[in-house]
Structures are given as structure tokens and as C-alpha cells.
Motif scaffolding. Structure first.
Motif, PDB file in Angstrom:
ATOM      1  N   GLY A  91     -10.402   7.481 -37.947  1.00 53.51           N
ATOM      2  CA  GLY A  91     -10.302   6.144 -37.361  1.00 53.51           C
ATOM      3  C   GLY A  91     -11.664   5.547 -37.113  1.00 53.51           C
ATOM      4  O   GLY A  91     -12.707   6.195 -37.327  1.00 53.51           O
ATOM      5  N   HIS A  92     -11.670   4.299 -36.642  1.00 51.35           N
ATOM      6  CA  HIS A  92     -12.901   3.628 -36.240  1.00 51.35           C
ATOM      7  C   HIS A  92     -12.807   3.451 -34.732  1.00 51.35           C
ATOM      8  O   HIS A  92     -12.346   2.410 -34.235  1.00 51.35           O
ATOM      9  CB  HIS A  92     -13.052   2.287 -36.974  1.00 51.35           C
ATOM     10  CG  HIS A  92     -13.167   2.451 -38.467  1.00 51.35           C
ATOM     11  ND1 HIS A  92     -14.342   2.838 -39.078  1.00 51.35           N
ATOM     12  CD2 HIS A  92     -12.250   2.295 -39.457  1.00 51.35           C
ATOM     13  CE1 HIS A  92     -14.151   2.908 -40.391  1.00 51.35           C
ATOM     14  NE2 HIS A  92     -12.892   2.581 -40.644  1.00 51.35           N
ATOM     15  N   LEU A  93     -13.258   4.457 -34.017  1.00 47.67           N
ATOM     16  CA  LEU A  93     -13.034   4.554 -32.587  1.00 47.67           C
ATOM     17  C   LEU A  93     -14.352   4.546 -31.831  1.00 47.67           C
ATOM     18  O   LEU A  93     -15.332   5.142 -32.282  1.00 47.67           O
ATOM     19  CB  LEU A  93     -12.284   5.853 -32.260  1.00 47.67           C
ATOM     20  CG  LEU A  93     -11.012   6.150 -33.066  1.00 47.67           C
ATOM     21  CD1 LEU A  93     -10.540   7.574 -32.785  1.00 47.67           C
ATOM     22  CD2 LEU A  93      -9.920   5.145 -32.724  1.00 47.67           C
ATOM     23  N   ASN A  94     -14.345   3.876 -30.660  1.00 47.95           N
ATOM     24  CA  ASN A  94     -15.477   4.102 -29.776  1.00 47.95           C
ATOM     25  C   ASN A  94     -15.210   5.375 -28.971  1.00 47.95           C
ATOM     26  O   ASN A  94     -14.155   6.006 -29.124  1.00 47.95           O
ATOM     27  CB  ASN A  94     -15.747   2.882 -28.882  1.00 47.95           C
ATOM     28  CG  ASN A  94     -14.583   2.564 -27.948  1.00 47.95           C
ATOM     29  OD1 ASN A  94     -13.833   3.459 -27.542  1.00 47.95           O
ATOM     30  ND2 ASN A  94     -14.436   1.287 -27.600  1.00 47.95           N
ATOM     31  N   PHE A  95     -16.154   5.742 -28.103  1.00 47.73           N
ATOM     32  CA  PHE A  95     -16.032   7.032 -27.418  1.00 47.73           C
ATOM     33  C   PHE A  95     -14.786   7.087 -26.535  1.00 47.73           C
ATOM     34  O   PHE A  95     -14.058   8.088 -26.525  1.00 47.73           O
ATOM     35  CB  PHE A  95     -17.287   7.288 -26.587  1.00 47.73           C
ATOM     36  CG  PHE A  95     -17.233   8.556 -25.793  1.00 47.73           C
ATOM     37  CD1 PHE A  95     -17.329   9.795 -26.420  1.00 47.73           C
ATOM     38  CD2 PHE A  95     -17.094   8.523 -24.413  1.00 47.73           C
ATOM     39  CE1 PHE A  95     -17.280  10.970 -25.690  1.00 47.73           C
ATOM     40  CE2 PHE A  95     -17.052   9.696 -23.672  1.00 47.73           C
ATOM     41  CZ  PHE A  95     -17.143  10.919 -24.311  1.00 47.73           C
TER      42      PHE A  95
END
Length: 368
Positions: free
Chosen positions: A282-286
Motif C-alpha cells: 500500500g501507500h501508507l503513512n506511519f
């Protein structure tokens, strides 16, 4: 020349008494015969092989059997047995097991038995027992082996003036990795380094663990704390920024340092996992990465857990993923050009990017 002795080569005349000189072959045969008779008659002091003098040295141990192997190898979570067997049972004896702590070299009592009763001591108490497979067996069994269980153990027979002991070493199979915080290198004092490793499902490595990692290829230019409070760094390829090209490869040392004031990185050690590490794409932040793991009933993986999965489960992914400390890493067991380009297997790192960055997936951990 022989004939000059008595005109007959030093031999008696033949049975016929005609003075005929024996043939050369017969003379040589008689010489060999005389030589054999001389050897048989020689005193024993001239013998080549002498009977050994004195009695053999007494065995070092009177009651305890020397273990066949001085080291027992295991992994975290396993059950390990350290052998200690008596060859005889003296009167009024006790057997005491203790452990030499690698951090301070103090000896901690684990268990004491008199053959009928026993008492456990210390933090290992809930996980240790005597094997007792027969009446002479005082072997120590450790269940659910933990990282801190590695070290040297002593089985001591306490019997008045005849005390004796055997020492064994418990080795955990594992992996050593260098660790530094998000704010750069050389930020840890000793106590902070110890805590940082423990927060990442590991502990500070011992010198033996670091040395073994160096023999297996660990090459790191930053100095780090290890468990006994000394500071080292392992070098395979000598180079200018790491002590110079003239120094030989090896584990280089700064020796013991001030545990409060001096600051370095850390060398952490971890072993096999009691669980599984897996990747969520995915394209996830922390923050989103942590929630994605929780949605699967898992937790965001720690650095030590990723190293363990790489070492023991051969986890191999070319995808960078968030970890619990805010770093982004990925494990490679089969090096390839498009996955970092480095020739050796390892856990690669993108460092500590902004936690708001939506570029990476995440590595999750679920326990058994």
C-alpha cells in the motif's frame, strides 16, 4: 677378510671334517642366526619398547562425568537441556546449578538439589527443572528459551572438601544487527542502547555474538555498545574512514567506556521468532501502517522481528515497509540488481523518512 680370522671364516669345519669352506650364502645364514641368538639373550634394558613407569594421572573429576560437548546450541522458544551426570552418589551431597551473567560476570544460583528435593532461585525459576531421567542425572532443562538465557552455566557438586564442577555454554542461534535512533549516529549511552535493543525485540549482543557475526560477514564502520559495556565495530574490508587501510580486518575495540557519558550506536542480537512477519502492500503513512496491521489482528513489526524473519524464515521482499520504530526497511535473501543492487543478502534500510510520507507498505507481526 673373514678367512683371515681362522682360515675358515670364523666357522667350524663341515661335518665331514674335510676343511671345505662353506658357501657365502651359508655363512650369511649363520651370521643372522648368531645375531638372533644375541638379541634374545640381551637384557630387557636394551629393549626398544619400554613398559610405562608410574601410575596414570587420576581423572580430574571424581563424581561428575565430563560432558561430551561443552556447548549446547538452541533457539529462542525451544527447550534446551544442559547435561550434568554423576558417576557415583556421595553421602550428603548437593548439586547446585548457577549462571555466569555476561553483563557483569556475577554468578547467579538457579537451582539446588540433594537428589530428593530441590529449590529454584531467580528469574529463571519458572522455566527450569531437573531432567532426572535416572538417579544419577542432575541435568538442567530450560523451557521456552529466552534471549537472556545465553551464557555460561555451572553444575557444581557440593560435597564438603571434595567439591567439583563442570561448565557448559548455552548458545542461541541468531543474528546481530547494528542499530541507531532516528536522530542519527552515536546518540546512545549504554543504558539507552540496552533499552533500544529490548524495544526492538532483541538485546545487546555479547562479544562472542558480535565476533561470530563478523566471521559471517558483518562489516560496519560505526562503533556500538555490547552487553558487557565495551564498545566495538566489525570490519571486513579495511578502508580509510574506518581506521585506515593499514589495519587488518577484525573486531576493533574502544574498550570499556563510561556507561553514562559516552555515546555510540548499539549492536543488538535476536533469535528465532515465535510468530510470523508478513508484508501489507500500500501507500501508507506511519499511522496508517500501524492501523493496517491492527486490522489484521497483528502489530506493526519491530526491527528485531524483521531481522529474525529474514534469518530464520528466509523472508525476501523488494518492498520497503514501515516498522515500529518509524524506520523503513526490507529483507533480501536473494540479492538482485533491482532490489538495492548490493551483492550480499541483508536487511536494507531507507532510514527514517517523514512519518507523513505515503510511499511504503508495512511489515506486520502476529504471534503464535
Amino acid at each position: 677378510m673373514l678367512e683371515a680370522l681362522d682360515g675358515n671364516g670364523g666357522f667350524p669345519k663341515d661335518a665331514a671334517g674335510d676343511g671345505t669352506v662353506p658357501s657365502l650364502a651359508l655363512r650369511m645364514h649363520r651370521l643372522l642366526l648368531l645375531g638372533s641368538l644375541w638379541l634374545l639373550a640381551a637384557p630387557p634394558a636394551l629393549s626398544i619398547f619400554q613398559r610405562p613407569t608410574g601410575s596414570p594421572a587420576p581423572p580430574r573429576l571424581q563424581y561428575l562425568l565430563e560432558p561430551l560437548h561443552a556447548a549446547v546450541h538452541t533457539q529462542r522458544g525451544a527447550t534446551a537441556t544442559l547435561p550434568c551426570v554423576l558417576r557415583a552418589l556421595p553421602r550428603n551431597y548437593r548439586v547446585k546449578w548457577s549462571k555466569v551473567e555476561p553483563a557483569n560476570y556475577r554468578e547467579s544460583v538457579i537451582i539446588i538439589t540433594n537428589g530428593l528435593y530441590h529449590k529454584n532461585y531467580g528469574p529463571l525459576s519458572p522455566r527450569v527443572r531437573l531432567r532426572h531421567s535416572h538417579r544419577y542425572d542432575a541435568s538442567l532443562t530450560i523451557t521456552d528459551v529466552a534471549l537472556e538465557d545465553e551464557g555460561r552455566y555451572r553444575c557444581q557438586l557440593v560435597n564438603g572438601l571434595e567439591d567439583e564442577s563442570v561448565s557448559l555454554t548455552l548458545h542461541l542461534e541468531g543474528v546481530v544487527f547494528p542499530y541507531q535512533p532516528s536522530n542519527g549516529r552515536y546518540k546512545f549511552n549504554y543504558h539507552e542502547a540496552k533499552r533500544a535493543c529490548e524495544q526492538q525485540d532483541s538485546r545487546l549482543a555479547t562479544y562472542q555474538q558480535l565476533y561470530k557475526a563478523w566471521t559471517e560477514g558483518l562489516d560496519w564502520c560505526n562503533a556500538g555498545w555490547i552487553l558487557d559495556g565495551t564498545v566495538h565495530y566489525p570490519i571486513i574490508n579495511s578502508r580509510e574512514p574506518c581506521g585506515g587501510r593499514l589495519l587488518l580486518p577484525g573486531v576493533r575495540t574502544y574498550g570499556a567506556r563510561d556507561k553514562q557519558k559516552d555515546r555510540f550506536d548499539a549492536f543488538c542480537f535476536t533469535s528465532a521468532l515465535q510468530g510470523q512477519v508478513y508484508f501489507i502492500r500500500g501507500h501508507l503513512n506511519f499511522k496508517e501502517a500501524g492501523q493496517a496491521c491492527r486490522n489484521h489482528g497483528a502489530a506493526i513489526a519491530k526491527v528485531g522481528q524483521l531481522y529474525s524473519a529474514w534469518k530464520f524464515s528466509q523472508l525476501d521482499r523488494c518492498d520497503g515497509g514501515w516498522l515500529a520504530d518509524g524506520s523503513v526497511r526490507y529483507p533480501i535473501t536473494t540479492p538482485r540488481e533491482r532490489c538495492g543492487g548490493l551483492p550480499d543478502p541483508g536487511v536494507r534500510s531507507f532510514g527514517f523518512p517523514s512519518k507523513e510520507l505515503r510511499t511504503y507498505g508495512t511489515y506486520c507481526f502476529t504471534g503464535k
